[in-house]
Every structure is written in structure tokens, then in C-alpha cells.
Design a protein around this motif. Sequence first.
Motif, short mmCIF file in Angstrom:
data_model
loop_
_atom_site.label_atom_id
_atom_site.label_comp_id
_atom_site.label_asym_id
_atom_site.label_seq_id
_atom_site.Cartn_x
_atom_site.Cartn_y
_atom_site.Cartn_z
N GLN A 137 6.38 11.15 1.18
CA GLN A 137 7.60 10.52 0.70
C GLN A 137 8.47 11.58 0.03
O GLN A 137 7.99 12.63 -0.39
CB GLN A 137 7.29 9.40 -0.30
CG GLN A 137 6.45 8.29 0.29
CD GLN A 137 6.18 7.17 -0.70
OE1 GLN A 137 6.20 6.01 -0.34
NE2 GLN A 137 5.93 7.50 -1.94
N ASN A 176 7.86 3.56 8.23
CA ASN A 176 8.16 2.27 7.60
C ASN A 176 9.47 1.66 8.11
O ASN A 176 10.02 0.75 7.48
CB ASN A 176 8.20 2.40 6.08
CG ASN A 176 9.25 3.40 5.60
OD1 ASN A 176 9.63 4.31 6.33
ND2 ASN A 176 9.70 3.24 4.37
N HIS A 193 13.03 5.52 1.77
CA HIS A 193 13.19 4.22 1.12
C HIS A 193 14.68 3.91 0.98
O HIS A 193 15.37 4.47 0.12
CB HIS A 193 12.50 4.22 -0.25
CG HIS A 193 11.02 4.41 -0.15
ND1 HIS A 193 10.17 3.43 0.31
CD2 HIS A 193 10.23 5.48 -0.42
CE1 HIS A 193 8.93 3.87 0.30
NE2 HIS A 193 8.94 5.12 -0.13
N PHE A 226 5.75 -0.43 1.56
CA PHE A 226 4.36 -0.46 2.00
C PHE A 226 3.59 -1.54 1.24
O PHE A 226 3.70 -1.65 0.02
CB PHE A 226 3.69 0.90 1.78
CG PHE A 226 4.24 1.99 2.66
CD1 PHE A 226 3.95 2.02 4.01
CD2 PHE A 226 5.04 2.99 2.14
CE1 PHE A 226 4.45 3.02 4.83
CE2 PHE A 226 5.55 3.99 2.94
CZ PHE A 226 5.25 3.99 4.29
N ASP A 238 -0.01 -3.31 -0.11
CA ASP A 238 -1.20 -2.73 -0.74
C ASP A 238 -2.24 -2.33 0.30
O ASP A 238 -2.97 -1.35 0.12
CB ASP A 238 -1.81 -3.74 -1.71
CG ASP A 238 -0.94 -3.91 -2.95
OD1 ASP A 238 -0.05 -3.06 -3.17
OD2 ASP A 238 -1.15 -4.88 -3.69
N THR A 242 -1.86 -0.95 3.15
CA THR A 242 -1.57 0.41 3.64
C THR A 242 -1.67 1.42 2.51
O THR A 242 -2.28 2.49 2.66
CB THR A 242 -0.16 0.44 4.26
OG1 THR A 242 -0.10 -0.51 5.32
CG2 THR A 242 0.15 1.83 4.81
N HIS A 243 -1.08 1.09 1.38
CA HIS A 243 -1.01 2.04 0.26
C HIS A 243 -2.39 2.43 -0.25
O HIS A 243 -2.66 3.60 -0.56
CB HIS A 243 -0.19 1.42 -0.87
CG HIS A 243 0.73 2.40 -1.54
ND1 HIS A 243 0.28 3.50 -2.21
CD2 HIS A 243 2.08 2.46 -1.61
CE1 HIS A 243 1.30 4.17 -2.69
NE2 HIS A 243 2.42 3.58 -2.34
N ASP A 244 -3.30 1.46 -0.33
CA ASP A 244 -4.61 1.73 -0.93
C ASP A 244 -5.52 2.53 -0.01
O ASP A 244 -6.50 3.11 -0.47
CB ASP A 244 -5.29 0.42 -1.29
CG ASP A 244 -4.57 -0.29 -2.44
OD1 ASP A 244 -3.78 0.37 -3.12
OD2 ASP A 244 -4.79 -1.50 -2.62
N VAL A 287 -1.08 9.41 -0.47
CA VAL A 287 0.38 9.41 -0.63
C VAL A 287 0.78 10.65 -1.42
O VAL A 287 0.25 10.92 -2.49
CB VAL A 287 0.86 8.13 -1.36
CG1 VAL A 287 2.38 8.12 -1.45
CG2 VAL A 287 0.36 6.89 -0.63
N SER A 313 -0.60 7.47 -7.81
CA SER A 313 -0.38 6.90 -6.49
C SER A 313 -1.11 5.59 -6.27
O SER A 313 -0.78 4.85 -5.34
CB SER A 313 -0.80 7.92 -5.41
OG SER A 313 -2.18 8.23 -5.54
N ARG A 314 -2.12 5.28 -7.09
CA ARG A 314 -2.89 4.04 -6.89
C ARG A 314 -2.51 2.96 -7.92
O ARG A 314 -2.35 1.80 -7.55
CB ARG A 314 -4.39 4.34 -7.01
CG ARG A 314 -4.96 5.08 -5.83
CD ARG A 314 -4.94 4.20 -4.59
NE ARG A 314 -5.52 4.88 -3.46
CZ ARG A 314 -4.84 5.64 -2.60
NH1 ARG A 314 -3.53 5.80 -2.78
NH2 ARG A 314 -5.43 6.23 -1.59
N ARG A 357 2.31 2.61 -9.89
CA ARG A 357 3.34 2.50 -8.87
C ARG A 357 3.89 1.07 -8.88
O ARG A 357 3.34 0.18 -9.54
CB ARG A 357 2.77 2.85 -7.49
CG ARG A 357 1.67 1.93 -7.00
CD ARG A 357 1.21 2.34 -5.60
NE ARG A 357 0.14 1.48 -5.10
CZ ARG A 357 0.33 0.32 -4.49
NH1 ARG A 357 1.57 -0.15 -4.32
NH2 ARG A 357 -0.68 -0.39 -4.05
#
Length: 778
Positions: A469, A547, A606, A613, A615, A617-619, A623, A721-722, A725
Motif C-alpha cells: 500500500q 482491490n 485507496h 480489504f 478481515d 484478506t487482511h489477517d 501488509v 498491521s493486525r 488499523r
Amino acid sequence: MFATVKQAAPVLKMDAPHWDEDQVKDLWGKLPTPEQLRFQVFTDQFTQLGTQMKEAHERFVAAESDFNAQQQAGDAKLAQEISRLGAEHQAISDGHAALSAEREHLRTTQAALENERAGLQQHRLAITRQEEHLTVREAELRGGLVAEREQSLAELRKQVSDLETLRNRLPADMDKERQTLLAQARLDAQALMASAEQHAATLHGREIRLNTLELELDKRNERQQMNEELLQVRCASLTKEIEEGFQRQLDDKEEQLQRRLKDLDKLHNRIDQQQSELDGLESLRDQVGDDPQRMLDELDALRQDKRALDREVQALRANRSEDDANELRSQRDRLQERLTKDENELFDLRHRESVWRSSVTEQQDWQKARKVLEKNRELLHDVVDRLQSDVDGMLSKQKENTVFPELTRMDLELIKPVHTDPVPELKHLVGDLQARILYAEPGKELHFRKEELQLFVGGLAMSQLHIFQGISGTGKTSLATAFAKAVGGECTIVPVQAGWRERADLLGHFNSFEKRYYERNTLQALYRAQTEADQDRLHIVLLDEMNLSRPEQYFAEFLSAMELSERDRWINLMEARPAHGAPTKLRNGRDILLPPNLWFIGTANHDETTNAFADKTHDRAFVLELPKQDTVKEKIAKPQSRASWSFESLNRQFNKARDKYKDQIAELQTLINQSSLTTLLSETFRLGWGNRLESQMQRFVPVVLEAGGSEALAVDHLLASRMFRDGKVIGRHDVDANKLHQVEDALRVMWEDCELTGEPTRCLAALESDIERLDSGR
């Protein structure tokens, strides 16, 4: 003075004194003169005190006036605010009343629609009954034709049954015939290949022997030519050396002879000089008449000196002649020996030359044999080319019948493993990678800080899905492509489209009419990474602007597969197994493995055209927020050679780092789980670490440490990042600034308890930004 006292007394809530100025003057006049002076001092001080009290009273009055004015302004503002709130309350009440009226109207309308629906159902029931009555009457009218129609229908059904039997048997017969033809084609191809290999082996052996003979002949010719040139050079050098030696010796002897002749001339001059002196003495004696005996004695002495000098000259001449002759003879003997030796060597070389020249006939025979072998080789090449063309044609026909043409082509072509290099140790890897990425793109320098590369390498060990990102121009795409070039890997760029909704948009789809699977670039990259040629190389699939569509839809099966063990990460391509031509790396001809040497890297912007995204995908992803690239401040040397990193070597480095820091990471996880931050996140935010995050920490933090980073860097990035955010700790509307301040305090306490260096800059920056948002009312 008394006026000031009277003004100040009410303010101080005291009674004013009853004295006046006349009473004080009367009292002053009755006092004796000394006492009048003392009383005068007292009255002066009292007057000054009155003046100060007056000034203080005036300031008090002014302050009281200002306060009253401010109080009146505040009351007016408060009244306006109360009025505004009353208006808003009235507007809300009016809206509520309007909504109630609208709700009542909707209820009335719904009841009317229900009544109308009931009427329609009754009307439909009546129509249905009429249709039943008409159908019964029609059946009664046509009753006479029923038997005839039933007989015709039975015959027609029999014909249809026969045709269906024939149709069902026809594919089996065609498939059987196809299998027979394919088997025969395979046998013919094997026979042709065997014959071709046999001819090729024979040709290869002959070619090897021919090349060996040619190589030996070339070597002998080269040695002969070199020896001839060496002989000529040595002869010329020897001749020149002998001539120069003789010339130097002659020059030396000539120089020595000249020196001796000069010495001889000096002696002759000395003798002549002494003789002239003797003659002078004789004439002087004759002139002066000296003692003859003394003069004779002197003359004898002079003569003796002359004879001694003559003997010395004779000795010098004898020595010079004898020494020169002996030295010249010895030099002549040495040069004669060297000349004899060189003549013998020259004779030997000429003898070898005559032997080599005698082999010219044999060499010509070899050349004739070589021409014959070359002719045979050309003929065999023609035969092999024809056989190869036949085999390629058969393979091409077989390829046309396969469901996966590109994957089948890889099975045939990518069979030889590509050479790969061992990966440097992790403590040296980041520096080497920084230099390789810097010069990966011709004409463009890409500078990424070591901290970013340390996190990136740790992310490779943590997850097969990366998300980059950052604002435009930060190098999101460049980092992925330059990394692949720097390590000698493969990078497949897949531009994500806005309308992607399912797996087929990413991998491709099966066309049941053409009996062919349309393989997209992602599917080909997955399969290529598993071939014998590329299974030890690093592969990147770059999902550009991933995205634009929701990854939770088109990438859903990959997200689920990443939760499984490496050998169980299978992606289904089609429901049924193809009848023939399935690639060898597919399970049951319809499932493809997500190979461990392949990473998906997605770039994300963004704005109003993209999606956030979820959760899910994000988890599961690593990132990385990329800042704007800095200019190169230090000179980094360009790598001397290209690299092709081995995946197995890189994976061993990851496992080695995990084993090395296993106990340290376990202790760190225990401290984090027991911290007040964990309790606060669980009770206030309903958030926990979970097994997934702990597993990611066990793979991520050791690699960052071994690559030269710190625990603080790794933990700060992982938490930011976890947890810190949008949607987790920050970016929520059910959390106020006070709770975020509590989180900040708990985070600092945990940081100190875990003995982590520095501060969690990423987490604190996220908290401060969200606190500012809440304070501003956004």
C-alpha cells in the motif's frame, strides 16, 4: 482620605467611621508641638494608605463591571444555544410525527394490497375450475382417437429408444477407435524415437571421434607452428646475443687498451721530463762548476730511476698482453660451447620438423575421412530432422486433443532443472538484495531502505500473500518486479479488472463445447512453478490494483487454501476429470497445487474506485505500507554477477532462523499475552491475538531478527498491521478518545515489560491520528 474610607467600607461590609476632617484638625490643634509632629507623620501615612485603597477600589469596580459584562454575554449565548436546541428538538419532533404518519399510511396501503391479493386468488381459482371443465369436455370429444394415438406413440418411442441406443454406443466406439489410433501413434512415435536416438547416438559417437581427431591435429599443427616460431626466435635471439656479447667484449678491451696506452704515454712523458731535467742539471753543472762526483752520483741515481721506470713499463706491457689473451680465449671457449649446444638443439628441432612434415600424408587422409564423415553427418541430420518433424506433428495432434494445451506444453518442454545459487545468510542477504534491486531496472535506480527490505523478507517467511500500500509513486509495482529480477525469478503481472467476481476470472474456465480449458496467466504461473525446470526458483504473481474488485470473491479459494498445510493447498479447476490429455502435475486431472515457491503480491490504492480489504484478506496477508523513496545517500556497489536464488536454500535459512529464536519468541509471546494491553483489547474492544497471529509471529519475527532488524521493528509492524488499523482498534465510532488514550498507556507499559527498544512508532502514529479525528468530530 475619609472619602476613600467611606467608599471602601460598604465593599468590605464594614461600618464607616464617624470621624470627619474637622474633628481630626481639632484634635491636632490640642496636641503639644512634639506630638503634633508625630501625629502629622501618622496622618501622612494614613493618607497614602487611603490613596492606595482608592486605586484598589477603582480596579475592583472595573473588574466587577467586566465580569458582569461577560456574564451577560454568556447568558445571551446560552439563551441562543437553548433556543437553537429547542428548534432542533421541535424539528426532530415534527420529523418523528411525520414518520409516524407515513408508517400508518404504509400499514393502510399494505392492508389494501392484502385484500386485493385475496380477491385475485379467488378469481384465479374460478378460472382454474373453468379450465378443468373445458379439458374434461375436450377429452371426451377426442376419446375415439386415443387408441390410434397410443399405438403411434408406442412405435415412435421404440424408434427413439433405438436411436438413443445407437447414440450412446457411438461415443464409446469413437473413443475406442481414438484410443486404438493413439496407442498405435504412440508405438510408432516410440519406434521412430528409438530409431532416431540410435542414429543420433551413432552420429554423436562418430562426431565425437571426428572432433577428437580434429582437435589432436589442430593441437599438433599449433605445436609445430609454435616450435618453428620459437626456433626462429631463439636462433635470431642467440645470434643477436652472441654479436652483442662480442661487441661488448671488444668495446671493453678497446677501452682497457686505451687506458693502458694513456698510462704508457704518461710514463714516457715523465721519462722525457726527467731526461730534460737531467740535461738541465748537466748544463747547470758545466756552468756553475759543481762537484763532479756529486753530480755523477745524482746522475746514477736518475739513471737507476729511469731503469726502474723502464722495467715497470715493460712489466705493464707484458701483463696487459698476457691477461687480455687469456680472457679472450676463455670467452671464445664459452661462446663456442654455447654455439655447439645451440647447433645441436637446432638439429633436433629440424629433425622433429622433418618428422612432422612426413605426417602430411596422414593428415590429408584424415581430412578426406573428415569430409566423408561430414557428409554422413549431414545425411543423418536430414533423417533426424524428418523424424523430429514427424514426432512434432504427432505431438501437435496429441496437443490439439488435450484439455490444457499450455500446461501440456510445459510438461514436454520444461523438464531440465534450471541452475540455482545458494542464498546468502540472512544477516548478509538484505544488503545484497538492496544492491541488486537498486540496479535491477536498466537506467533506473530503485532505493529501498534496509528496514523495509527486512520486513519484506520476514513477510516472505510469514505468508504467500503480500499487499503493498502507499501513494502513487512509492514503488509498489517496482519492488515486486525488481525483486523477481534481482533473485533470478519469474514475475507474472496480472491486471485485476473491476468486474471480477469468481475464480474463473483469475484462473480461466472450461469450455464444454470445445472440450478445452482456457488457461489464464495465473494458472500458467502456478503450473510453471511446479515443473522440473522451475520448482527451485522463486515465482511472483503480481496482482496489479487487486482491490478494484473484492479479493474475498475472486481470490476466495486461495485464501482458504493458505490456512491448510503446504501439501494440502489444492485449488479445484473443473468438476469432472477430462477424458484424456491431463497434465501430469494436476491431481486427478482437475486440481492444481498452490506451490510453496510462489507468492502473490497485490498492489492497492485507496480511493473512490477501490474496495476496502475485509478481515479475511487482511489477517492472512503480509501488509507493507511503502513510504516515498529516498534518494541514495550512500554509494552502493553494483553486483558483479547475476543471481538465481534457490527456493530450497531460502527456505532452509527461514527454518534455521525460526529454530534459533524459538525460545526467545515464546517468551515474548508469553509477556504479550499477560500484558494489560491484551486484557484491555479483550474486554473493551472484543479483540484477541488468536492462533493465526501467534503462528505468524513465530515465522515473521525470527527472520527479521536474523536479517539485521530488531524485535521492536517486527512487533511494531505486526501489531500495527493486525490490530491498530481501521475497524479493529482505530476507525471505530463506538470508541472515544479516552479509550484510545488507555490503549496508548497500556501499549507503552507492555513495551517496557517486554524490554523492547525505542517506541512502537507505527502503532502510536495510528492512535494519535485517530485521537485527532475524534477530537475534531469527524
